[in-house]
Design a protein around this motif. Structure first.
Motif, PDB file in Angstrom:
ATOM      1  N   ASN A 162       0.775  -1.252   0.000  1.00 34.54           N
ATOM      2  CA  ASN A 162       0.000   0.000   0.000  1.00 34.54           C
ATOM      3  C   ASN A 162       0.799   1.291   0.000  1.00 34.54           C
ATOM      4  O   ASN A 162       0.346   2.293   0.543  1.00 34.54           O
ATOM      5  N   SER A 163       1.927   1.287  -0.583  1.00 37.99           N
ATOM      6  CA  SER A 163       2.697   2.533  -0.611  1.00 37.99           C
ATOM      7  C   SER A 163       2.869   3.061  -2.026  1.00 37.99           C
ATOM      8  O   SER A 163       2.659   2.354  -3.002  1.00 37.99           O
ATOM      9  N   VAL A 164       3.236   4.338  -2.074  1.00 40.81           N
ATOM     10  CA  VAL A 164       3.371   5.008  -3.360  1.00 40.81           C
ATOM     11  C   VAL A 164       4.759   5.621  -3.485  1.00 40.81           C
ATOM     12  O   VAL A 164       5.223   6.283  -2.561  1.00 40.81           O
ATOM     13  N   SER A 165       5.382   5.415  -4.603  1.00 42.27           N
ATOM     14  CA  SER A 165       6.608   6.164  -4.875  1.00 42.27           C
ATOM     15  C   SER A 165       6.483   6.808  -6.241  1.00 42.27           C
ATOM     16  O   SER A 165       5.845   6.287  -7.147  1.00 42.27           O
ATOM     17  N   ASN A 166       7.076   7.962  -6.344  1.00 42.37           N
ATOM     18  CA  ASN A 166       6.926   8.759  -7.542  1.00 42.37           C
ATOM     19  C   ASN A 166       8.245   9.466  -7.838  1.00 42.37           C
ATOM     20  O   ASN A 166       8.729  10.215  -7.010  1.00 42.37           O
ATOM     21  N   GLU A 167       8.802   9.212  -9.010  1.00 42.88           N
ATOM     22  CA  GLU A 167      10.086   9.833  -9.352  1.00 42.88           C
ATOM     23  C   GLU A 167       9.966  10.604 -10.649  1.00 42.88           C
ATOM     24  O   GLU A 167       9.447  10.091 -11.639  1.00 42.88           O
ATOM     25  N   LEU A 168      10.442  11.831 -10.625  1.00 42.42           N
ATOM     26  CA  LEU A 168      10.504  12.620 -11.852  1.00 42.42           C
ATOM     27  C   LEU A 168      11.853  13.320 -11.929  1.00 42.42           C
ATOM     28  O   LEU A 168      12.164  14.177 -11.102  1.00 42.42           O
ATOM     29  N   TYR A 169      12.643  12.946 -12.893  1.00 43.79           N
ATOM     30  CA  TYR A 169      13.954  13.558 -13.077  1.00 43.79           C
ATOM     31  C   TYR A 169      14.039  14.180 -14.456  1.00 43.79           C
ATOM     32  O   TYR A 169      13.749  13.524 -15.455  1.00 43.79           O
ATOM     33  N   LYS A 170      14.418  15.447 -14.491  1.00 46.01           N
ATOM     34  CA  LYS A 170      14.520  16.128 -15.779  1.00 46.01           C
ATOM     35  C   LYS A 170      15.914  16.717 -15.961  1.00 46.01           C
ATOM     36  O   LYS A 170      16.462  17.349 -15.062  1.00 46.01           O
ATOM     37  N   GLY A 171      16.458  16.494 -17.119  1.00 48.06           N
ATOM     38  CA  GLY A 171      17.816  16.951 -17.394  1.00 48.06           C
ATOM     39  C   GLY A 171      17.858  17.955 -18.529  1.00 48.06           C
ATOM     40  O   GLY A 171      17.167  17.804 -19.533  1.00 48.06           O
ATOM     41  N   ILE A 172      18.653  18.993 -18.339  1.00 46.97           N
ATOM     42  CA  ILE A 172      18.895  19.978 -19.396  1.00 46.97           C
ATOM     43  C   ILE A 172      20.375  19.886 -19.755  1.00 46.97           C
ATOM     44  O   ILE A 172      21.239  20.131 -18.915  1.00 46.97           O
ATOM     45  N   LEU A 173      20.640  19.483 -20.980  1.00 39.96           N
ATOM     46  CA  LEU A 173      22.017  19.221 -21.367  1.00 39.96           C
ATOM     47  C   LEU A 173      22.439  20.183 -22.469  1.00 39.96           C
ATOM     48  O   LEU A 173      21.739  20.310 -23.480  1.00 39.96           O
ATOM     49  N   ASP A 174      23.554  20.827 -22.253  1.00 35.83           N
ATOM     50  CA  ASP A 174      24.039  21.792 -23.234  1.00 35.83           C
ATOM     51  C   ASP A 174      25.530  21.536 -23.475  1.00 35.83           C
ATOM     52  O   ASP A 174      26.165  20.785 -22.731  1.00 35.83           O
ATOM     53  N   ASP A 175      26.094  22.164 -24.481  1.00 33.86           N
ATOM     54  CA  ASP A 175      27.510  22.008 -24.848  1.00 33.86           C
ATOM     55  C   ASP A 175      27.832  20.520 -24.949  1.00 33.86           C
ATOM     56  O   ASP A 175      27.116  19.794 -25.614  1.00 33.86           O
ATOM     57  N   SER A 176      28.891  20.064 -24.229  1.00 34.52           N
ATOM     58  CA  SER A 176      29.107  18.621 -24.275  1.00 34.52           C
ATOM     59  C   SER A 176      28.784  17.995 -22.924  1.00 34.52           C
ATOM     60  O   SER A 176      29.463  17.071 -22.462  1.00 34.52           O
ATOM     61  N   GLY A 177      27.760  18.515 -22.302  1.00 33.78           N
ATOM     62  CA  GLY A 177      27.310  17.979 -21.018  1.00 33.78           C
ATOM     63  C   GLY A 177      26.754  16.563 -21.162  1.00 33.78           C
ATOM     64  O   GLY A 177      26.269  16.177 -22.210  1.00 33.78           O
ATOM     65  N   HIS A 178      26.867  15.814 -20.058  1.00 32.04           N
ATOM     66  CA  HIS A 178      26.417  14.422 -20.065  1.00 32.04           C
ATOM     67  C   HIS A 178      25.526  14.188 -18.836  1.00 32.04           C
ATOM     68  O   HIS A 178      25.932  14.444 -17.714  1.00 32.04           O
ATOM     69  N   GLN A 190       7.876  -9.139  -2.535  1.00 28.53           N
ATOM     70  CA  GLN A 190       6.724 -10.030  -2.646  1.00 28.53           C
ATOM     71  C   GLN A 190       5.540  -9.601  -1.771  1.00 28.53           C
ATOM     72  O   GLN A 190       4.386  -9.678  -2.146  1.00 28.53           O
ATOM     73  N   ASN A 191       5.874  -9.088  -0.624  1.00 36.01           N
ATOM     74  CA  ASN A 191       4.881  -8.697   0.356  1.00 36.01           C
ATOM     75  C   ASN A 191       4.231  -7.341   0.034  1.00 36.01           C
ATOM     76  O   ASN A 191       3.181  -6.999   0.563  1.00 36.01           O
ATOM     77  N   ALA A 192       4.842  -6.599  -0.864  1.00 35.34           N
ATOM     78  CA  ALA A 192       4.433  -5.202  -1.081  1.00 35.34           C
ATOM     79  C   ALA A 192       3.302  -5.098  -2.102  1.00 35.34           C
ATOM     80  O   ALA A 192       3.415  -4.424  -3.134  1.00 35.34           O
ATOM     81  N   GLN A 193       2.164  -5.749  -1.797  1.00 37.08           N
ATOM     82  CA  GLN A 193       1.008  -5.687  -2.696  1.00 37.08           C
ATOM     83  C   GLN A 193       0.452  -4.271  -2.732  1.00 37.08           C
ATOM     84  O   GLN A 193       0.662  -3.494  -1.818  1.00 37.08           O
ATOM     85  N   LYS A 194      -0.287  -3.977  -3.799  1.00 37.25           N
ATOM     86  CA  LYS A 194      -0.924  -2.653  -3.967  1.00 37.25           C
ATOM     87  C   LYS A 194       0.090  -1.509  -3.957  1.00 37.25           C
ATOM     88  O   LYS A 194      -0.222  -0.391  -3.539  1.00 37.25           O
ATOM     89  N   THR A 195       1.250  -1.822  -4.415  1.00 36.28           N
ATOM     90  CA  THR A 195       2.254  -0.763  -4.562  1.00 36.28           C
ATOM     91  C   THR A 195       1.961   0.027  -5.826  1.00 36.28           C
ATOM     92  O   THR A 195       1.586  -0.539  -6.842  1.00 36.28           O
ATOM     93  N   ASN A 196       2.118   1.347  -5.718  1.00 34.01           N
ATOM     94  CA  ASN A 196       2.111   2.191  -6.910  1.00 34.01           C
ATOM     95  C   ASN A 196       3.490   2.807  -7.043  1.00 34.01           C
ATOM     96  O   ASN A 196       3.922   3.517  -6.138  1.00 34.01           O
ATOM     97  N   ALA A 197       4.131   2.562  -8.144  1.00 38.96           N
ATOM     98  CA  ALA A 197       5.478   3.127  -8.316  1.00 38.96           C
ATOM     99  C   ALA A 197       5.607   3.734  -9.704  1.00 38.96           C
ATOM    100  O   ALA A 197       5.361   3.068 -10.704  1.00 38.96           O
ATOM    101  N   TYR A 198       5.954   4.996  -9.733  1.00 41.02           N
ATOM    102  CA  TYR A 198       6.090   5.702 -11.014  1.00 41.02           C
ATOM    103  C   TYR A 198       7.481   6.275 -11.132  1.00 41.02           C
ATOM    104  O   TYR A 198       8.047   6.754 -10.161  1.00 41.02           O
ATOM    105  N   GLN A 199       7.959   6.245 -12.339  1.00 42.29           N
ATOM    106  CA  GLN A 199       9.286   6.801 -12.566  1.00 42.29           C
ATOM    107  C   GLN A 199       9.337   7.422 -13.953  1.00 42.29           C
ATOM    108  O   GLN A 199       8.874   6.844 -14.919  1.00 42.29           O
ATOM    109  N   SER A 200       9.878   8.612 -14.033  1.00 43.83           N
ATOM    110  CA  SER A 200       9.979   9.259 -15.326  1.00 43.83           C
ATOM    111  C   SER A 200      11.270  10.053 -15.419  1.00 43.83           C
ATOM    112  O   SER A 200      11.660  10.728 -14.469  1.00 43.83           O
ATOM    113  N   ASN A 201      11.923   9.934 -16.546  1.00 41.01           N
ATOM    114  CA  ASN A 201      13.155  10.685 -16.791  1.00 41.01           C
ATOM    115  C   ASN A 201      13.033  11.359 -18.155  1.00 41.01           C
ATOM    116  O   ASN A 201      12.817  10.692 -19.169  1.00 41.01           O
ATOM    117  N   LYS A 202      13.130  12.678 -18.148  1.00 40.36           N
ATOM    118  CA  LYS A 202      13.007  13.413 -19.399  1.00 40.36           C
ATOM    119  C   LYS A 202      14.211  14.320 -19.582  1.00 40.36           C
ATOM    120  O   LYS A 202      14.624  14.994 -18.643  1.00 40.36           O
TER     121      LYS A 202
END
Ligand SMILES: Nc1ncnc2c1ncn2[C@@H]1O[C@H](COP(=O)(O)OP(=O)(O)OP(=O)(O)O)[C@@H](O)[C@H]1O
Ligand SMILES: [Mg+2]
Lengths: 252, 443
Positions: free
Chosen positions: B314-330, B341-353
């Motif tokens: 019954n827990s929720v995790s939410n990840e949002l990572y956004k990167g701005i890359l310029d020049d020769s940045g990495h 196994q025990n963590a039923q009803k988990t909501n987990a979101y992850q996004s990387n843009k």
């Protein structure tokens, strides 16, 4: 105000405008009608500086300057405004910031002082109430989550805020309900004076009952194949475009 | 390489002898045993290479090439109150702690009288007092996974300790300012932070890591966070190290039933910056939010590595990572979600843009989902793109010059992350810093 001579434009190698001529003087309202895909939006976007289109021939003189030589922002600051057929959403930038920035860039370009927050607030209140817009819209992101009609209204709000010399309205009437249409047309009429000009692109005579054109042109396959006064719109409403298509064949 | 690494290890081991001398009697303390054992782990653990799975996009060789003098052994750096005021959040009367090269500076800090049993203090002070609170909690959560973690523990003498007792809500954010770098020598900076929020308590924190010298230095920090039952913690990390320097942080979070933890990592500086953010969701109805905005321009490298461990239902995790890359940045993002196994009803979101502002910039992204429960909702996604041309044209068609139109679209891109930061002054400052760092006009 604007003179378009023998304008040819293409996209992805496909020629869309094929020798278009048009002259608009200050104080005039022109309407462009024509079947889907005939190049109306293309014309509007070529004038506004959309870089997707390649201009292969022709010239456009706007207030004594070579329009096609200018960046889109300079065209705007020289007094050209396009109300988009499909306005773009910009999440994360409020209408407030967007409009204030645009106004100040315009003012800077003309060597004027920046607008004060108070002036800005008064201006936007006045213009948005004129268009019957909820004042909360201005704190929302540009066009984000706006209904079709709200987007169109927002284009006219921008028009009134920026007060250009030449307004190109690309199907501003589509998506508006009957009341909104009247309000928006009223807004355009308020904007209109003897020193500026309006070009409306529309499919419907109805809009032209409110924004009464001095000239009506028919655009077909990238050329203006017929021009007339406001009665031409009535005639088109009645007869459609088929009877004109022969003219096109002759021209070609 | 191995040869070279041996030299690096030797350097830090030898420095430890001098470091111990400077501890003024504390070398016999309970905690010093922890340091010594970490030192021997440091000596034994191999440094990660590009062949190490968790480090395959981040080359640490430049960090090992230089010898950094542990700050305790280095000449002290003088910092004025004027300099501190550049980093202080406006409107914060109190409380803020200032660390210079990881060492607490009482005169530069401002702490109101601790009320209601709240503790906001330096680790150094509390260790001197042999605080049970610290001894019971420190170095218990964050496991040593690599030589960097071990090095931090071995040289851990100071850092931030925040303790919020049961049912206490700390209204004002607490700011911690780390001023890093020395014009005299290359320093190793090893802050060790400990945050404890007891049942039903709430606290907001801002951690600033700021470079004050362009002579290379190495910030290697570990932060441990206890989020007890129904506690709420907001931890905002602003990493603005000098562009010639290195930054590695491991943040380890423990969450109990009903707790709510939010981490925002805003990464502006450092030649190589690596953030490991790990949460153990050891309770039900837990909420865990990770937000990240990272800028990598010039030839900078920014790596975020997250691990969310859903251990209970019954827990929720939410990840949002956004990167701005310029020049020769990495930019690198690697996010692991484990649903036990025990963590039923988990909501987990992850996004990387990511948005690439130049042809030479690049990103690597690696989502990892390991799901052992059957009734869960998990999603992850990654996108890499450019500023939207249609939107740019629309903005320009309103008379806004192209540079400013680009900046608007950058603001728009960053907004998804920044809007989650609930401290308005901070949000504004961050927006400003984006453009300062990118050398672009500000909206
Ligand atoms: N980006 C594009 N890529 C390819 N073709 C395009 C593009 N934009 C326009 N066209 C083509 O150019 C032609 C003219 O389109 P335009 O949008 O100017 O028509 P329109 O007269 O405004 O039509 P409508 O009344 O439907 O709005 C159409 O055939 C269209 O498919
Ligand atoms: Mg069209």
């Amino acid at each position: 105000m604007i003179t378009i001579k023998n304008l040819h434009a293409e996209i992805e190698g496909k020629e869309i405008l094929r020798g278009l001529n048009l002259e608009i003087n200050k104080g005039e309202i022109h309407a462009i009608m024509g079947p889907n895909g005939s190049g109306k939006s293309t014309l509007a976007n070529v004038l506004a500086g959309n870089e997707n289109f390649e201009i292969t021939k022709g010239e456009v003189n706007f207030e004594g300057k070579d329009l096609l030589d200018m960046a889109p922002e300079d065209r705007a600051r020289e007094g050209l405004f396009l109300a988009f057929q499909y306005p773009i959403e910009i999440p994360g930038i409020s209408n407030n910031v967007f409009l204030k920035t645009a106004i100040n860039e315009l003012r800077k370009y003309h060597g004027q002082e920046e607008i004060t927050p108070k002036e800005f607030l008064e201006l936007i209140k006045e213009k948005s109430s004129l268009l019957g817009m909820d004042s909360s819209l201005i704190n929302r992101s540009v066009n984000q989550g706006f209904s079709g009609g709200e987007k169109k209204r927002n284009e006219i709000l921008q028009l009134l805020m920026l007060n250009p010399k030449l307004a190109l309205l690309d199907e501003t009437d589509s998506g508006l309900d009957i009341d909104a249409l009247k309000i928006v047309a009223e807004g355009v009429n308020r904007f209109k004076n003897e020193n500026n000009a309006v070009l409306v692109v529309t499919h419907y005579q109805r809009l032209l009952d409110y924004i009464v054109p001095d000239f009506v042109h028919v655009l077909y396959k990238g050329r203006i194949i017929k021009s007339g006064d406001k009665n031409l719109a009535l005639e088109l409403e009645e007869k459609g475009y088929d009877w004109l298509k022969e003219t096109e064949a002759e021209l070609a | 390489m191995e040869e070279k690494n041996m030299k690096t290890k030797k350097w830090y081991s030898q420095n430890f002898i001098e470091f111990e001398k400077k501890l003024n009697g504390q070398a016999g303390s309970e905690f010093h045993k922890v340091r010594k054992s970490a030192l021997s782990e440091f000596e034994n653990l191999p440094f990660p290479t590009l062949k190490t799975e968790d480090w395959k996009y981040t080359n640490i060789k430049p960090i090992l090439k230089q010898n950094f003098t542990p700050a305790q052994n280095a000449a002290p750096v003088k910092v004025t109150k004027e300099l501190v005021s550049n980093y202080k959040m406006d409107g914060f009367l109190c409380d803020y702690l200032v660390f210079v090269n990881g060492i607490y500076d009482k005169d530069l800090s401002c702490l109101s009288e601790a009320a209601k049993g709240i503790i906001v203090d330096s680790l150094g002070n509390l260790l001197k007092k042999n605080s049970d609170l610290v001894l019971n909690k420190i170095a218990k959560l964050a496991e040593i996974e690599n030589p960097f973690n071990a090095l931090n523990t071995a040289y851990a003498v100071d850092g931030t300790v925040v303790y919020v007792p049961k049912n206490v809500v700390v209204e004002k954010p607490i700011q911690v300012i780390f001023l890093n770098g020395s014009d005299d020598e290359n320093v190793l900076i090893t802050p060790r932070n400990l945050i404890i929020a007891e049942e039903n308590s709430q606290v907001k924190l801002i951690f600033n890591y700021e470079g004050i010298s362009s002579k290379p230095y190495f910030t290697n920090t570990v932060t441990e966070v206890y989020t007890s039952k129904n506690a709420v913690i907001e931890l905002n990390k602003i990493q603005n190290e000098d562009n010639n320097s290195f930054h590695i942080e491991k943040t380890q979070i423990y969450q109990e039933d009903g707790s709510n933890f939010t981490h925002s990592s805003i990464s502006f500086g450092g030649l190589i910056a690596r953030n490991d953010i790990n949460s153990m969701l050891d309770g039900e109805n837990v909420e865990c939010n990770y937000y990240g905005l990272y800028l990598a321009n010039e030839s900078r490298h920014v790596d975020h590595h997250t691990f969310v461990d859903h251990a209970k239902p019954n827990s929720v995790s939410n990840e949002l990572y956004k990167g701005i890359l310029d020049d020769s940045g990495h930019g690198v993002f690697s996010g692991k979600i484990l649903v036990r196994q025990n963590a039923q009803k988990t909501n987990a979101y992850q996004s990387n843009k990511s948005v690439l502002l130049s042809p030479e910039s690049q990103v690597d992204t690696k989502p990892q989902l390991e799901i052992y429960a059957d009734d869960v909702k998990c999603s992850h996604g990654a996108t890499v793109g450019h500023l939207d041309d249609e939107a740019k044209y629309y903005i320009r068609s309103r008379g806004i010059p192209v540079e400013l139109a680009n900046s608007m679209l950058i603001t728009a891109f960053a907004n998804d992350v920044l809007e989650n930061i609930k401290i308005p002054e901070l949000r504004e400052k961050l927006n400003h810093m984006i453009f300062e760092k990118l050398h672009r006009v500000e909206v």
